[in-house]
Scaffold this motif. Structure first.
Motif, PDB file in Angstrom:
ATOM      1  N   MET A   1      55.943  32.203 -17.870  1.00 43.54           N
ATOM      2  CA  MET A   1      54.776  31.328 -18.042  1.00 43.54           C
ATOM      3  C   MET A   1      53.568  31.830 -17.264  1.00 43.54           C
ATOM      4  N   ILE A   2      53.817  32.371 -16.063  1.00 42.83           N
ATOM      5  CA  ILE A   2      52.756  33.005 -15.291  1.00 42.83           C
ATOM      6  C   ILE A   2      52.712  34.478 -15.666  1.00 42.83           C
ATOM      7  N   ASN A   3      51.540  35.057 -15.658  1.00 38.37           N
ATOM      8  CA  ASN A   3      51.401  36.479 -15.948  1.00 38.37           C
ATOM      9  C   ASN A   3      51.764  37.285 -14.694  1.00 38.37           C
ATOM     10  N   TYR A   4      53.063  37.292 -14.374  1.00 44.79           N
ATOM     11  CA  TYR A   4      53.534  37.959 -13.161  1.00 44.79           C
ATOM     12  C   TYR A   4      53.198  39.443 -13.166  1.00 44.79           C
ATOM     13  N   GLU A   5      53.289  40.063 -14.349  1.00 43.19           N
ATOM     14  CA  GLU A   5      53.044  41.497 -14.428  1.00 43.19           C
ATOM     15  C   GLU A   5      51.617  41.833 -14.001  1.00 43.19           C
ATOM     16  N   LEU A   6      50.667  41.012 -14.405  1.00 43.62           N
ATOM     17  CA  LEU A   6      49.282  41.214 -13.986  1.00 43.62           C
ATOM     18  C   LEU A   6      49.173  41.108 -12.470  1.00 43.62           C
ATOM     19  N   LEU A   7      49.752  40.071 -11.902  1.00 40.08           N
ATOM     20  CA  LEU A   7      49.655  39.849 -10.462  1.00 40.08           C
ATOM     21  C   LEU A   7      50.298  40.991  -9.684  1.00 40.08           C
ATOM     22  N   GLU A   8      51.499  41.375 -10.090  1.00 37.26           N
ATOM     23  CA  GLU A   8      52.241  42.391  -9.334  1.00 37.26           C
ATOM     24  C   GLU A   8      51.634  43.771  -9.473  1.00 37.26           C
ATOM     25  N   SER A   9      50.983  44.039 -10.579  1.00 32.53           N
ATOM     26  CA  SER A   9      50.386  45.365 -10.780  1.00 32.53           C
ATOM     27  C   SER A   9      49.068  45.531 -10.035  1.00 32.53           C
ATOM     28  N   ARG A  10      48.477  44.422  -9.576  1.00 30.24           N
ATOM     29  CA  ARG A  10      47.157  44.495  -8.925  1.00 30.24           C
ATOM     30  C   ARG A  10      47.160  43.852  -7.538  1.00 30.24           C
ATOM     31  N   ILE A  11      48.320  43.791  -6.904  1.00 33.74           N
ATOM     32  CA  ILE A  11      48.434  43.101  -5.620  1.00 33.74           C
ATOM     33  C   ILE A  11      47.488  43.678  -4.578  1.00 33.74           C
ATOM     34  N   ASP A  12      47.421  45.003  -4.468  1.00 37.99           N
ATOM     35  CA  ASP A  12      46.558  45.602  -3.445  1.00 37.99           C
ATOM     36  C   ASP A  12      45.089  45.262  -3.691  1.00 37.99           C
ATOM     37  N   GLU A  13      44.678  45.314  -4.938  1.00 32.53           N
ATOM     38  CA  GLU A  13      43.298  44.960  -5.297  1.00 32.53           C
ATOM     39  C   GLU A  13      43.015  43.494  -4.976  1.00 32.53           C
ATOM     40  N   TYR A  14      43.943  42.625  -5.357  1.00 36.89           N
ATOM     41  CA  TYR A  14      43.760  41.195  -5.099  1.00 36.89           C
ATOM     42  C   TYR A  14      43.758  40.889  -3.603  1.00 36.89           C
ATOM     43  N   ALA A  15      44.601  41.575  -2.853  1.00 36.60           N
ATOM     44  CA  ALA A  15      44.651  41.361  -1.408  1.00 36.60           C
ATOM     45  C   ALA A  15      43.322  41.724  -0.759  1.00 36.60           C
ATOM     46  N   GLN A  16      42.720  42.811  -1.200  1.00 34.59           N
ATOM     47  CA  GLN A  16      41.419  43.209  -0.644  1.00 34.59           C
ATOM     48  C   GLN A  16      40.339  42.209  -1.016  1.00 34.59           C
ATOM     49  N   LYS A  17      40.337  41.760  -2.270  1.00 34.70           N
ATOM     50  CA  LYS A  17      39.342  40.776  -2.703  1.00 34.70           C
ATOM     51  C   LYS A  17      39.482  39.480  -1.924  1.00 34.70           C
ATOM     52  N   PHE A  18      40.717  39.025  -1.747  1.00 39.35           N
ATOM     53  CA  PHE A  18      40.967  37.783  -1.003  1.00 39.35           C
ATOM     54  C   PHE A  18      40.483  37.923   0.432  1.00 39.35           C
ATOM     55  N   ARG A  19      40.821  39.027   1.058  1.00 39.57           N
ATOM     56  CA  ARG A  19      40.494  39.255   2.469  1.00 39.57           C
ATOM     57  C   ARG A  19      38.983  39.335   2.701  1.00 39.57           C
ATOM     58  N   GLU A  20      38.267  39.937   1.755  1.00 38.36           N
ATOM     59  CA  GLU A  20      36.842  40.201   1.938  1.00 38.36           C
ATOM     60  C   GLU A  20      35.944  39.130   1.335  1.00 38.36           C
ATOM     61  N   ALA A  21      36.512  38.157   0.659  1.00 40.48           N
ATOM     62  CA  ALA A  21      35.705  37.146  -0.042  1.00 40.48           C
ATOM     63  C   ALA A  21      34.895  36.305   0.935  1.00 40.48           C
ATOM     64  N   LYS A  22      33.706  35.917   0.506  1.00 36.94           N
ATOM     65  CA  LYS A  22      32.823  35.039   1.255  1.00 36.94           C
ATOM     66  C   LYS A  22      32.527  33.799   0.423  1.00 36.94           C
ATOM     67  N   PRO A  23      32.259  32.644   1.053  1.00 36.76           N
ATOM     68  CA  PRO A  23      32.098  32.389   2.483  1.00 36.76           C
ATOM     69  C   PRO A  23      33.417  32.234   3.229  1.00 36.76           C
ATOM     70  N   HIS A  24      34.542  32.117   2.513  1.00 37.05           N
ATOM     71  CA  HIS A  24      35.850  32.191   3.147  1.00 37.05           C
ATOM     72  C   HIS A  24      36.840  32.715   2.120  1.00 37.05           C
ATOM     73  N   ARG A  25      38.019  33.038   2.560  1.00 33.64           N
ATOM     74  CA  ARG A  25      38.968  33.789   1.744  1.00 33.64           C
ATOM     75  C   ARG A  25      39.347  33.057   0.447  1.00 33.64           C
ATOM     76  N   HIS A  26      39.157  33.761  -0.658  1.00 36.74           N
ATOM     77  CA  HIS A  26      39.542  33.197  -1.946  1.00 36.74           C
ATOM     78  C   HIS A  26      39.715  34.309  -2.970  1.00 36.74           C
ATOM     79  N   LEU A  27      40.265  33.936  -4.119  1.00 32.60           N
ATOM     80  CA  LEU A  27      40.525  34.893  -5.184  1.00 32.60           C
ATOM     81  C   LEU A  27      40.484  34.174  -6.517  1.00 32.60           C
ATOM     82  N   ILE A  28      39.838  34.794  -7.503  1.00 37.76           N
ATOM     83  CA  ILE A  28      39.766  34.260  -8.859  1.00 37.76           C
ATOM     84  C   ILE A  28      40.532  35.196  -9.779  1.00 37.76           C
ATOM     85  N   ILE A  29      41.452  34.651 -10.580  1.00 36.13           N
ATOM     86  CA  ILE A  29      42.192  35.441 -11.562  1.00 36.13           C
ATOM     87  C   ILE A  29      42.117  34.733 -12.905  1.00 36.13           C
ATOM     88  N   ASP A  30      41.574  35.383 -13.896  1.00 40.10           N
ATOM     89  CA  ASP A  30      41.539  34.843 -15.253  1.00 40.10           C
ATOM     90  C   ASP A  30      42.780  35.300 -16.026  1.00 40.10           C
TER      91      ASP A  30
END
Length: 267
Positions: A1-30
């Motif tokens: 039901m969740i697009n696990y393959e998308l999440l697992e294939s881009r974990i490093d990218e998502y981790a960097q986006k989450f860590r660097e997001a302003k004004p506080h840590r967040h992440l958007i995934i479509d």
């Protein structure tokens, strides 16, 4: 039901986006859920009048943890996927927050909805779980709003602590929003403008740890803050926050009033 393959294939990218997001840590995934699952959930989403409502000086919305009242697809999405060990491991890798707990009682979670005129003013969430020795650490919102436009409003806003910086995220269909919940994670959503009868629909889930975000023991109620142009709220909310804090602090069980989901053992 969740697009696990998308999440697992881009974990490093998502981790960097989450860590660097302003004004506080967040992440958007479509495209977070499988498209057919997201559409099915939208089609069977309950009406506003079928859900518990919150309406006061701070908010106007429906929020309901009792998903047993609704179509079984929501229990499946939440308990089998949003609370799965596979997703928890992914979230830990993205956020660098270990030992996350999924909450079977769905405190402040479940389904949320806003009709024309609904709003949620800027706030930080209550720090703690009412029945477990846990601190809130992460919030996932999955939006189920086909054909949502800028004109319909309802943007999720994230604010810096001094209210000088913000971002606004449109709650479009099958968009997942992940953000850290701590003393600095001010957020809310803009007023919904849907005279056509459309509503702002989402699945809302919190994750917890035994350790607080900063490693210290603390407690605070859900605390609201006025935007720069909200003169009355800037005066009213500090008083309201203080009164609720005092009342909760003197209770033997601070948040005993919280509505919790009691899952049927046969589910």
């Amino acid at each position: 039901m969740i697009n696990y393959e998308l999440l697992e294939s881009r974990i490093d990218e998502y981790a960097q986006k989450f860590r660097e997001a302003k004004p506080h840590r967040h992440l958007i995934i479509d495209g977070f859920l499988d498209p057919e699952v997201a559409m099915q959930a939208y089609q069977v989403f309950p009406k506003m009048e079928e859900m518990d409502k919150l309406k006061d000086i701070r908010q106007y919305k429906a929020q309901d943890p009792d998903i047993s009242k609704f179509d079984p697809i929501f229990s499946k999405i939440i308990f089998e996927h949003l609370q799965s060990q596979r997703l928890l491991q992914i979230l830990t890798k993205i956020t660098d927050i270990p030992n996350l707990y999924a909450d079977p009682k769905l405190y402040a979670s479940g389904l949320a909805q806003g009709t024309n005129g609904s709003f949620l003013n800027v706030h930080i969430d209550n720090s703690s779980h009412p029945a477990e020795p846990w601190y809130r650490r992460l919030n996932i919102l999955v939006y189920l709003n086909p054909n949502w436009t800028e004109e319909k409003g309802g943007h999720l806003e994230l604010w810096s602590p001094d209210m000088s910086e913000s971002v606004a995220i449109l709650p479009i269909f099958n968009r997942m929003m992940l953000f850290a919940t701590d003393k600095q994670s001010w957020h809310g959503h803009r007023r919904v403008n849907t005279p056509d009868g459309d509503t702002r629909k989402s699945i809302n889930i919190y994750y917890f740890t035994e350790e607080s975000p900063d490693g210290t023991d603390y407690y605070h109620v859900t605390s609201f803050r006025g935007r720069k142009n909200e003169v009355v709220n800037k005066v009213l909310y500090p008083v309201d926050n203080l009164v609720r804090t005092i009342v909760r602090t003197i209770r033997p069980k601070k948040d005993a009033h919280a509505v919790l989901y009691e899952r049927d053992k046969n589910d």
